[in-house]
Design an enzyme around this catalytic site. Structure first.
Site, short mmCIF file in Angstrom:
data_model
loop_
_atom_site.label_atom_id
_atom_site.label_comp_id
_atom_site.label_asym_id
_atom_site.label_seq_id
_atom_site.Cartn_x
_atom_site.Cartn_y
_atom_site.Cartn_z
N ARG A 43 63.50 45.83 -0.16
CA ARG A 43 63.33 45.59 0.81
C ARG A 43 62.86 46.90 1.39
O ARG A 43 63.60 48.15 1.42
CB ARG A 43 64.40 44.83 1.25
CG ARG A 43 65.65 44.49 1.09
CD ARG A 43 65.87 45.50 1.40
NE ARG A 43 66.31 46.13 2.91
CZ ARG A 43 66.21 47.33 2.87
NH1 ARG A 43 66.59 48.51 2.08
NH2 ARG A 43 66.25 47.87 4.55
N GLY A 44 62.43 46.85 3.12
CA GLY A 44 62.21 48.16 3.52
C GLY A 44 60.81 47.91 3.81
O GLY A 44 60.20 47.88 2.79
N ALA A 45 59.98 48.61 4.01
CA ALA A 45 58.69 47.99 4.63
C ALA A 45 58.06 49.05 3.88
O ALA A 45 56.85 48.93 3.18
CB ALA A 45 58.29 48.70 6.09
N ARG A 56 55.83 38.60 1.87
CA ARG A 56 56.54 38.49 3.06
C ARG A 56 55.43 38.68 4.42
O ARG A 56 54.52 39.88 3.93
CB ARG A 56 57.85 39.62 2.88
CG ARG A 56 58.65 39.31 2.16
CD ARG A 56 59.97 40.05 2.64
NE ARG A 56 60.27 39.85 3.56
CZ ARG A 56 61.67 40.68 4.42
NH1 ARG A 56 61.54 41.68 3.47
NH2 ARG A 56 62.45 39.91 5.29
N ASP A 76 58.97 48.25 10.43
CA ASP A 76 57.89 47.18 9.62
C ASP A 76 56.57 46.91 9.75
O ASP A 76 55.46 46.98 9.11
CB ASP A 76 58.49 45.76 9.90
CG ASP A 76 60.25 45.97 9.00
OD1 ASP A 76 61.13 45.72 9.76
OD2 ASP A 76 59.63 45.44 8.00
N LYS A 119 63.70 45.28 12.30
CA LYS A 119 65.07 43.64 11.87
C LYS A 119 65.09 43.48 13.21
O LYS A 119 65.51 44.66 14.55
CB LYS A 119 65.77 44.86 11.30
CG LYS A 119 66.60 44.05 10.42
CD LYS A 119 66.35 42.76 9.85
CE LYS A 119 66.18 42.99 9.08
NZ LYS A 119 65.08 41.60 8.68
#
Lengths: 373, 373
Positions: free
Chosen positions: A54-56, A95, A249, A260
């Site tokens: 995860r994490g852009a 996502r 993001d 977030k």
């Protein structure tokens, strides 16, 4: 960055098997350090969707790796373009909010489709994947270098007393390939001997602050303190944070920032209390086609992320239910912070205000492409 | 209020044993409904300190009951005044923030010390305890009656679509004796057939929203949805809440409100987005001796409240660890919301602005007692 004594990145090409991409499976941190091997676009899709990664920035690179892996399982050669376009659409649907995902997939697709044979497609894909990884690492390093003077200046003002930095979620190296975005200036300041201390906000419902940021900072020896998301207003009101740095993001041209869920509350409290709020923005997280944050799709995730808390008990990872059975839940994973609440962006090209003109000043080549309506 | 088919209050005098006060032990909700019998000031102290009971009005009444129980275990009669004064100091030290605690203990002490014998002290204490309980129930009922028109008006504006009310922590009947403060207008609207829907914010670290408010609303059949504390900014920004109502642990003369940590973030976001924010304030939560919220003592609680989440797994209550071992924690239990962010107070005497003059208009008898400096 170091994990124990060993240097790691969050994703790497398997050294002995060109059909394997390895990642740290972040679902088990900080309780267990696991590496997962990915072999197919479907495995990549699940790893992104279920937040093994995860994490852009890392989502973008992992999706690019998914396109590379797609080249090892094509149908017969004359259908390969359709197959790749289908895999690209599939990966992009994992996502919705981080813009890095679709940008990275499109970048791979463009490079791959220029090559005439599958063999050359694989070579082009691999070469660009490695270049992309190097660029993302370089982006983070430069964000660190541009952000460092902001911390140094506060440190001078405080005559060497620790600079207290509030962050949210994890925009550390675990969200990227190495160094991190929001954390890059922090690591660099710490390594330069400037006393820093990080307020790590829990980041319910997935607790990336406690699970990932705290773990990262601890591994690197940076002083930190855990706080609930609720406590951050009090901390900002009482002057206990000298600055806030978060990731993003998706950042739109007008300077709005999707990040977030919970970032907006911190930004509004920072603004009200005169605390500088910077967003670390690699250009891969800027949506050059979107004018305004109101258009950013906000992902809604599973009710059970909110109903349960994941943790560690009895020697193993375990979840506990927090509320009455069958309670309905609303679980938006991101919120949008208006650019006017922000002090500025730290990018790999330098620092700018959170507004269109100053952003385009730093990225003059990026004439925004406006989609036809 | 109803628990299943049976009507309960949070605290009652044991019908068969005058030396026992019974309370609902709220630590096990919503997973288990347990009643605890308290016999001594020490047990009362622990029940308050360890949050078997919580919520400013209930803390006050429970502490008053502690003074009553002290009368059944005095040393010899000539030392009883010293003993009672010592017990009063002891009970008042259980938690620092809710002003109800010291007010309630002092009220009992005054009544008790007027009586000449232990027997008469017990009678006076019991009589005043029962009166105090009745007054707190009546306060909540009146707060409900004064708050109801606010909800009715929004309902008319929305042409009968559900009125969405955001609350924080638990200012329901579990925080009081019956009805609740913030929830009283909600229960009354629901019972009057006005469609209401409550956004229940988790309220880390102790999760009173998910554990207590959700349970209460579910028992009473009021529609609700769980949200993380982080999601509340997004909800307010998107117009998904028509109003906010919370309780308070201590309200000062200038209209500042100490309440559960996280209230300030909601208030600042409500103000920025034009959403009305009311605080339900029984006069027992007003500190008539304090001008300004900056002077309110903010309790810091155990690090482990933040490091762990309490929930339910494998058929029993269970805690899981959320972060790396030995992570340092800062855990303030309350924050202070400036009165200027608030739309108003709902009190048992009516509605007023969150400011000194309007508060004293409603309580003309309450000429503030200013402590000597």
């Amino acid at each position: 960055m170091l994990v124990g004594d060993k240097s790691y990145q969050t994703l790497w090409l398997h050294p002995e098997d060109e059909q394997v991409i390895s990642v740290i499976d972040q679902r088990f941190l900080p309780f267990e350090f696991r590496v997962e091997d990915l072999h197919t676009p479907a495995e990549v899709f699940m790893a992104i969707r279920e937040m093994h990664v995860r994490g852009a920035p890392l989502i973008g690179v992992t999706a690019a790796a998914g396109m590379y892996l797609a080249l090892f399982q094509p149908p017969d050669e004359k259908e390969i373009t359709a197959w790749l376009e289908e895999q690209a659409l599939y990966l992009k649907s994992a996502r919705p909010t981080a813009v890095n995902l679709s940008m990275a997939v499109d970048r791979q697709l463009r490079k791959i489709l220029l090559a005439p044979t599958v063999e050359e497609m694989r070579a082009a894909s691999k070469e660009d994947l490695q270049a992309f990884i190097a660029e993302e690492i370089d982006n983070c390093r430069k964000i660190g270098e541009y952000g460092l003077p902001l911390i140094e200046e506060i440190s001078r003002h405080k005559k060497g007393n620790p600079v207290n930095i509030l962050t949210h979620c994890n925009a550390g190296w675990l969200a990227c390939i190495d160094f991190g975005t929001a954390t890059a200036p922090i690591y660099m300041a710490h390594d330069a001997g400037i006393p820093v201390h990080v307020w790590v906000s829990e980041t319910r419902p997935r607790n990336q602050g406690f699970r990932l940021t705290a773990w990262e900072l601890k591994q690197h020896g940076v002083p930190y303190t855990l706080v609930t998301d609720n406590a951050c207003g009090h901390i900002l009101q009482k002057g206990m944070a000298d600055m806030v740095i978060t990731g993003t993001d998706r950042t739109t041209l007008n300077g709005d920032v999707a990040n977030k869920i919970g970032t907006y509350l911190k930004a509004i409290a920072a603004k009200a209390n005169g605390v500088p709020f910077y967003v670390a923005v690699p250009s891969t997280s800027i949506d050059w086609t979107m004018d305004d944050g109101a258009a950013i799709p906000i992902e809604e995730r599973s009710e059970n992320e909110v109903r349960f808390a994941d943790g560690f008990a009895n020697g193993k990872a375990q979840a506990v239910r927090l509320a009455p059975l069958h309670s309905p839940v609303f679980n938006p994973a991101f919120d949008v912070t208006p650019g006017r609440l922000l002090t500025g962006f730290i990018t790999e090209h330098g620092i700018c205000k959170a507004e269109r003109d100053d952003l385009l000043r730093l990225f003059p080549g990026k004439v925004p492409y406006i989609k036809e309506k």
